[in-house]
Motif scaffolding. Structure first.
Motif, PDB file in Angstrom:
ATOM      1  N   VAL A 157      48.247  28.941  38.965  1.00  0.00           N
ATOM      2  CA  VAL A 157      46.828  28.592  38.378  1.00  0.00           C
ATOM      3  C   VAL A 157      47.255  28.126  36.938  1.00  0.00           C
ATOM      4  N   LEU A 158      47.946  29.081  36.234  1.00  0.00           N
ATOM      5  CA  LEU A 158      48.237  28.857  34.717  1.00  0.00           C
ATOM      6  C   LEU A 158      49.214  27.476  34.572  1.00  0.00           C
ATOM      7  N   ARG A 159      50.135  27.188  35.334  1.00  0.00           N
ATOM      8  CA  ARG A 159      50.930  25.915  35.306  1.00  0.00           C
ATOM      9  C   ARG A 159      50.000  24.793  35.550  1.00  0.00           C
TER      10      ARG A 159
ATOM     11  N   LEU B 292      41.834  30.695  27.719  1.00  0.00           N
ATOM     12  CA  LEU B 292      41.617  30.605  29.143  1.00  0.00           C
ATOM     13  C   LEU B 292      41.652  32.333  29.528  1.00  0.00           C
ATOM     14  N   ILE B 293      40.762  32.827  30.246  1.00  0.00           N
ATOM     15  CA  ILE B 293      40.663  34.060  30.907  1.00  0.00           C
ATOM     16  C   ILE B 293      41.051  34.023  32.331  1.00  0.00           C
ATOM     17  N   MET B 294      42.030  34.910  32.729  1.00  0.00           N
ATOM     18  CA  MET B 294      42.540  34.941  34.205  1.00  0.00           C
ATOM     19  C   MET B 294      42.352  36.329  34.660  1.00  0.00           C
ATOM     20  N   SER B 295      41.945  36.428  35.968  1.00  0.00           N
ATOM     21  CA  SER B 295      41.920  37.929  36.413  1.00  0.00           C
ATOM     22  C   SER B 295      42.121  37.605  38.011  1.00  0.00           C
ATOM     23  N   THR B 296      42.909  38.623  38.635  1.00  0.00           N
ATOM     24  CA  THR B 296      43.023  38.649  39.869  1.00  0.00           C
ATOM     25  C   THR B 296      41.642  39.461  40.597  1.00  0.00           C
ATOM     26  N   GLU B 297      41.102  40.104  39.833  1.00  0.00           N
ATOM     27  CA  GLU B 297      39.804  40.729  40.163  1.00  0.00           C
ATOM     28  C   GLU B 297      38.517  39.929  40.020  1.00  0.00           C
TER      29      GLU B 297
END
Length: 431
Positions: free
Chosen positions: A54-56, A23-28
């Motif tokens: 979100v990860l949880r 999974l790729i996560m980004s605040t932007e």
């Protein structure tokens, strides 16, 4: 600015192939990140205010044990999700608090292959799967690639290529004779080399004087003297069609790719010397044609980068060692299996050895195609003749490949009809 490394993409592909969820996560919100994730086939969540929550949620939905999950971050907004997993990972240039919270600090900077380093570590640490109780096929099997009307791949007849290369010495009649040799031996294809000498010959070599069969000339003049143009290749294409052979070439520069496209070749070949020529690879990928990639004098990371550009849908890889002639101790034929398992594509063998044994052994190890240089006489003038097969050698090679194909069978143990009489006569059964 978002920096990405092509090697990161191959690393993610290897993880996915191993069954690891990514999974790729980004605040932007960034279109580059979205496009990269789409190309890799990886889910991406952007514009996140609370990465940890979100990860949880994602871990719960996917049924993953947080203790067996790695999260790689580089800034303070990654501290929350890093605390949720058993393997918090930081890049070397990360914020000091992030590095302090990490269980592992990578050696490669973000944007320069950090993700690839982590992927390689994960893949290396994966436990070997339990062996299946019955394994009929011991070699990896991958979908074949169509070259014209011929399928090249596992379960198909070995595709035998007579490498004429530059052994025609610039003589069209000699090229025709070598085409005849390949056709009469039972090859399916012949291959040439196509260069633009003004581009391919290094500047420091252009003016060097060479002694040639046509007299003394510069190295550039010699390369131009032996290079075929449109008229010659038009006749070659017609003659190969008459002899029932495919023909193609290894282009050494982008104008040569354009030339071969105008000649409407069925497939392109990447010479081992061109594995790191990314400009050339991009031009080949843009044709949409199948590509045969030789891997001599190349590291796995260099091959990874080439595959990232070429893709795998229409790719055939060739194990090769670029020593002329090839000594047995440098053949390293088990690399055929290594390449199949790593890239998931059909793999063949391009040989430069004297004799037939190594090429035949490659077939028993699963090579789906075999390419050998061919000549009328190994003593002829030119750099590749000494490591080439003469007509009788090529004929024996193709004959023995077809015998090996029959002998390999399907791997299912059975009693064959020819065994019934000896069994009835010799078998002793006791209790």
């Amino acid at each position: 600015m978002v920096l990405v490394s092509r090697s990161d993409g191959m690393g993610v592909s290897l993880l996915k192939r191993s069954g690891v969820k990514v999974l790729i996560m980004s605040t932007e919100q960034n279109p580059v990140v979205a496009a990269r994730a789409r190309k890799l086939g990886v889910p991406v969540l952007q514009g996140l205010a609370d990465k940890r929550t979100v990860l949880r949620d994602w871990l719960r939905i996917e049924g993953l044990d947080p203790a067996r999950v790695a999260y790689v971050g580089n800034d303070v907004n990654d501290l929350g999700p890093m605390a949720e997993v058993g393997w918090p990972v930081a890049t070397p240039e990360a914020h000091p608090r992030v590095r302090a919270a990490a269980r592992v600090v990578l050696t490669t900077a973000g944007g320069s292959g950090a993700v690839r380093e982590l992927c390689d570590r994960v893949v290396a640490a994966r436990p070997e799967p339990e062996p299946a109780p019955v394994q009929v096929r011991t070699r990896p099997q991958f979908a074949p690639v169509a070259i014209g009307d011929v399928l090249v791949g596992d379960g198909e007849p070995v595709y035998v290529i007579g490498e004429i290369g530059i052994n025609h010495n610039g003589d069209l009649d000699l090229a025709r004779q070598l085409i005849d040799v390949a056709a009469e031996a039972g090859c399916q294809a012949v291959k040439f080399q196509k260069r633009t000498p003004a581009i391919c010959v290094p500047e420091e070599q252009k003016g060097q004087i060479r002694q040639t069969p046509w007299g003394e000339m510069t190295y550039l003049e010699y390369k131009e003297r032996t290079e075929f143009g449109r008229d010659e290749y038009t006749q070659i294409a017609k003659y190969c069609d008459e002899r029932g052979l495919h023909w193609f070439a290894s282009p050494w520069d982008v104008p040569s790719v354009e030339f071969l496209e105008e000649m409407d070749v069925l497939v392109h070949k990447v010479a081992s010397a061109s594995v790191a020529d990314h400009e050339l690879l991009r031009a080949l990928a843009a044709t949409g044609k199948p590509v045969i990639l030789s891997t001599g004098m190349s590291t796995l990371s260099e091959i990874d980068a080439a595959v990232e550009i070429l893709g795998t849908d229409k790719l055939i890889m060739m194990h090769a060692t670029s020593t002329y002639p090839l000594p047995p101790e440098e053949a390293n034929l088990r690399t055929i299996t290594t390449l199949k398992e790593r890239y998931g594509v059909p793999v063949g063998y391009s040989g430069h050895e004297r004799g037939l044994q190594i090429s035949l052994a490659a077939v028993t190890l699963g090579a789906v195609c075999v390419e050998r240089h061919i000549t009328l006489d190994r003593t002829m003038w030119g750099s590749d003749h000494a490591a080439s097969l003469e007509p009788s050698g090529l004929e024996h090679l193709v004959r023995d490949i077809r015998i090996i194909e029959q002998a390999l069978g399907d791997g299912v143990k059975r009693v064959f009809p020819g065994e019934e009489a000896p069994k009835a006569r010799l078998r002793r059964v006791t209790v």
